[in-house]
Design an enzyme around this catalytic site. Structure first.
Site, PDB file in Angstrom:
ATOM      1  CB  CYS A  93     -49.420 -14.492  -5.151  1.00 55.26           C
ATOM      2  SG  CYS A  93     -50.020 -15.760  -6.287  1.00 55.26           S
ATOM      3  CB  CYS A 123     -56.664 -16.172  -8.466  1.00 49.26           C
ATOM      4  SG  CYS A 123     -56.173 -17.110  -7.013  1.00 49.26           S
ATOM      5  CB  CYS A 172     -55.797 -17.310  -0.747  1.00 52.75           C
ATOM      6  SG  CYS A 172     -54.152 -17.905  -1.115  1.00 52.75           S
ATOM      7  CB  CYS A 224     -52.620 -22.528  -4.798  1.00 51.91           C
ATOM      8  SG  CYS A 224     -51.651 -21.181  -4.111  1.00 51.91           S
ATOM      9  CG  HIS A 239     -54.120 -41.933  -7.014  1.00 51.61           C
ATOM     10  ND1 HIS A 239     -52.801 -42.207  -7.320  1.00 51.61           N
ATOM     11  CD2 HIS A 239     -54.739 -43.146  -6.909  1.00 51.61           C
ATOM     12  CE1 HIS A 239     -52.631 -43.519  -7.388  1.00 51.61           C
ATOM     13  NE2 HIS A 239     -53.783 -44.106  -7.157  1.00 51.61           N
ATOM     14  CB  CYS A 298     -52.474 -39.513 -11.536  1.00 48.29           C
ATOM     15  SG  CYS A 298     -50.696 -39.248 -11.757  1.00 48.29           S
ATOM     16  CB  CYS A 310     -46.900 -43.828  -8.343  1.00 46.41           C
ATOM     17  SG  CYS A 310     -47.923 -43.127  -7.027  1.00 46.41           S
ATOM     18  CB  CYS A 316     -47.421 -37.333  -4.908  1.00 50.38           C
ATOM     19  SG  CYS A 316     -48.670 -36.725  -6.058  1.00 50.38           S
ATOM     20  CB  CYS A 326     -54.889 -31.119 -12.188  1.00 51.61           C
ATOM     21  SG  CYS A 326     -55.450 -29.951 -10.946  1.00 51.61           S
ATOM     22  CB  CYS A 339     -48.221 -30.026 -10.450  1.00 60.86           C
ATOM     23  SG  CYS A 339     -48.950 -28.409 -10.166  1.00 60.86           S
ATOM     24  CB  CYS A 353     -50.445 -33.744  -6.688  1.00 61.71           C
ATOM     25  SG  CYS A 353     -51.985 -33.016  -6.086  1.00 61.71           S
ATOM     26  CB  CYS A 390     -53.028 -26.219  -4.500  1.00 66.17           C
ATOM     27  SG  CYS A 390     -53.567 -26.410  -6.212  1.00 66.17           S
TER      28      CYS A 390
END
Ligand code: FSX
Length: 298
Positions: A49, A52, A154, A187, A224, A227, A244, A250, A261, A273, A280, A283
């Protein structure tokens, strides 16, 4: 007027026409201005898409390279990129062909590889009247690459575009070419991850990979585990803040959903996210999206 490398990229990405230069002149100037000893990079886009590339363009750092222009102009010699390169049309194709002839370049692939219909679901360019399929381009260019970076899930394993029913039979680069690839999933992937891998290669450093081809230094801990919601009770309904979200689906606890992340926010450090109230989606996992079809008829 003295045109610096950075000035040049800004001209190119804003309005090349304003310079009054042809595509060929722009490409030649870009090559001339590339950092001495900078590795040549070919960046292809297939079934993706363009997220990236967009993510990469959001790169920002307090240390060098500070921004995408420093990466593209000072750190590497970008010979081909469908959206970012100076040249266009045959000039662009010639740049890729010249890099292929020289060999030893870094091949960055963004997007998966459609393999159905003889690969004819995606054509990056034309050569002598022949529509070159993305599968053909990736297979050929991977042969003489010093390293292959898959930017995004991808390119690594097919990602969103390989979700069932996958009518164009999209696959990841390694599966199609049989080559070892450095997979930088997500992604999209965080821009720091892409630039980190490029910087390692430029510095001649070996990038250690996990069993999925991901750099072990980046993708070693489940989402996790860092997180901020991990010690809280579980939310059973939407609208419960700061709980959570495992019960809601998730995917951060899954064994292969490994990424930094939670400590490396996206969009120039604004959010990630889960922090934004989403789940989550896992991805960075090779089987992503894994929950297709995304939508079904009633
Ligand atoms: Fe895939 Fe890239 Fe997802 Fe998009 O092009 S990793 S669909 S965010 O951006 O390939």
């Amino acid at each position: 007027m003295v045109v610096t490398r950075r000035d040049f990229l800004r001209y190119c990405t804003s309005s090349a026409v304003a310079l009054g230069l042809s595509s060929l002149e722009l490409e030649s100037m870009a090559n001339t201005l590339a950092g001495p000893g900078a590795p040549t990079v070919l960046w292809l886009q297939g079934s993706g898409c363009t997220g990236c590339s967009i993510s990469f363009l959001n790169y920002s750092s307090s240390s060098a390279p500070h921004d995408p222009s420093e990466v593209l102009i000072d750190t590497i010699n970008l010979a081909y990129h469908p959206n970012l390169m100076a040249g266009a049309g045959q000039t662009a194709v010639s740049a890729a062909q010249q890099a292929y002839a020289a060999g030893g370049y870094v091949l960055v692939v963004e997007g998966g590889v459609p393999t159905a219909f003889g690969g004819n679901a995606c054509w990056p360019w034309t050569e002598g009247g022949h529509e070159v399929t993305f599968q053909e381009a990736v297979t050929r260019l991977s042969d003489r690459a010093a390293a292959i970076i898959c930017a995004g899930t991808c390119a690594g394993w097919g990602g969103i575009f390989s979700a069932p029913p996958n009518p164009t039979q999209v696959k990841g680069v390694s599966e199609v070419t049989g080559k070892t690839t450095i997979n930088v999933p997500g992604c999209p992937p965080h821009p720091d991850w892409i630039v980190w891998v490029i910087a390692q290669l430029v510095a001649g450093q070996q990038v250690t990979l996990d069993s999925h081809g991901r750099p072990s230094s980046l993708f070693y801990r489940r989402v996790h585990e860092t997180c901020p919601l991990r010690y809280t009770n579980e939310a059973h309904d939407w609208g419960n803040e700061n709980l959570c979200k495992d019960e809601l689906g998730c995917r951060g606890k899954r064994s292969e959903v490994k990424a930094p992340c939670p400590s490396q926010y996206f969009n120039d450090g604004v959010e990630w996210c889960v922090g934004a109230g989403s789940l989550c989606m896992g991805c960075v996992e090779p089987t992503f999206p894994g929950f297709a079809p995304l939508f079904e008829e009633d």
